[in-house]
Design a protein around this motif. Structure first.
Motif, short mmCIF file in Angstrom:
data_model
loop_
_atom_site.label_atom_id
_atom_site.label_comp_id
_atom_site.label_asym_id
_atom_site.label_seq_id
_atom_site.Cartn_x
_atom_site.Cartn_y
_atom_site.Cartn_z
N UNK A 167 -10.56 22.49 -21.56
CA UNK A 167 -9.43 22.01 -22.50
C UNK A 167 -8.99 22.78 -23.81
N UNK A 168 -10.25 23.36 -24.27
CA UNK A 168 -9.99 24.74 -25.25
C UNK A 168 -8.89 25.63 -24.63
N UNK A 169 -9.35 26.14 -23.78
CA UNK A 169 -8.51 27.12 -23.02
C UNK A 169 -6.92 26.59 -22.84
N UNK A 170 -6.57 25.47 -22.44
CA UNK A 170 -5.21 24.88 -22.20
C UNK A 170 -4.63 24.49 -23.65
N UNK A 171 -5.50 24.67 -24.72
CA UNK A 171 -4.71 24.42 -25.96
C UNK A 171 -4.99 23.17 -26.67
N UNK A 172 -5.71 21.93 -25.90
CA UNK A 172 -5.87 20.86 -26.44
C UNK A 172 -6.90 20.67 -27.42
N UNK A 173 -7.75 21.50 -27.46
CA UNK A 173 -8.80 21.44 -28.46
C UNK A 173 -8.95 22.77 -29.47
N UNK A 174 -8.94 22.55 -30.57
CA UNK A 174 -8.82 23.72 -31.50
C UNK A 174 -9.74 23.85 -32.58
#
Length: 257
Positions: A167-174
């Motif tokens: 999810x972080x790689x996809x930009x959904x978690x920062x």
């Protein structure tokens, strides 16, 4: 013989579900029972769930840290990524076939445990497994209850951790976190990305092999996880397939100081 446990983490609104095997050289049940009791949890009635609220619950946080440390130290990890629920079980069997080609697992008999709800039925799951000759040396246990089979609770941690990383790689978690280590640690008080912290705790566990022809020292410090420790189903979008390959396809084992 190895003991393999599979659980999943579903993220429909982001277009994927992820399932993870935890691969243990020995039955982890007794060690897990001892760990639960050490932190004040009764393993006969308590089930560890990564989705549980951890904030403010120090005992639960300590238990999670202990279980993750055990995974990183003593277990191996393999993950598959699909779109939706219905392909999770079949994709996991394909991942398993690839994993069993790894030198650590090849040519041995193994015990395989699947969480509930990953196949249409136990009969359908058994038929799929029988049809794959690569799985002939496995004894399967489908539709297992994670409340009583503690190894699946380890797989729950890995599935949750790896899905958060994706999810972080996809930009959904920062999300950024503050490292809480002993004050004499070089990392104490440092602000780091959540995904990096999660990866650092399990990075040595991914089922992998050395690159056959490393080009330089950096390449030498990277290992190939795909295809033994990663299966990407054709059902996922190109974006998610690329993100999964970028996140899990190879793994850096060098110094991160």
């Amino acid at each position: 013989m190895a003991y393999l446990y599979l659980d999943d983490s579903k993220h429909h609104c982001f277009g994927f579900s992820l399932a993870a095997f935890v691969i243990c050289s020995d039955d982890p049940t007794e060690e897990m029972r001892s760990t639960y009791l050490k932190y004040g949890f009764d393993p006969s009635s308590f089930e560890f769930k990564s989705s549980a609220k951890m904030k403010g619950n120090h005992r639960l946080q300590e238990l999670r840290s202990a279980l993750k440390a055990n995974i990183g130290r003593r277990c191996r990890i393999a993950v598959c990524v699909v779109n939706g629920d219905k392909k999770l079980g079949p994709a996991a069997l394909k991942l398993l076939g690839n994993a069993l080609d790894h030198p650590e697992l090849a040519g041995k008999r193994h015990q395989i445990f699947f969480d509930e709800g990953l196949f249409h039925s136990t009969n359908a799951a058994a038929e799929l497994a029988r049809d794959d000759g690569a799985l002939a040396d496995c004894e399967f246990h489908f539709e297992q209850d994670s409340r009583t089979l503690l190894g699946i609770q380890l797989a729950d941690i890995v599935a949750h951790t790896c899905s958060t990383m994706l999810l972080e790689t996809l930009g959904h978690i920062t999300k950024m976190i503050i490292v809480d280590e002993p004050r004499d640690s070089v990392y104490h008080g440092m602000e780091i990305e959540l995904g990096f912290e999660m990866w650092a705790g399990i990075r040595y566990g991914f089922l992998s092999q050395n690159k056959p022809n490393p080009k330089d020292d950096f390449d030498l410090a990277n290992v190939d996880v795909y295809r033994w420790g990663l299966f990407i189903d054709e059902s996922v979008s190109e974006e998610i397939a690329a993100a999964a390959m970028g996140r899990f396809g190879e793994n850096y084992l060098g110094c991160i100081h």
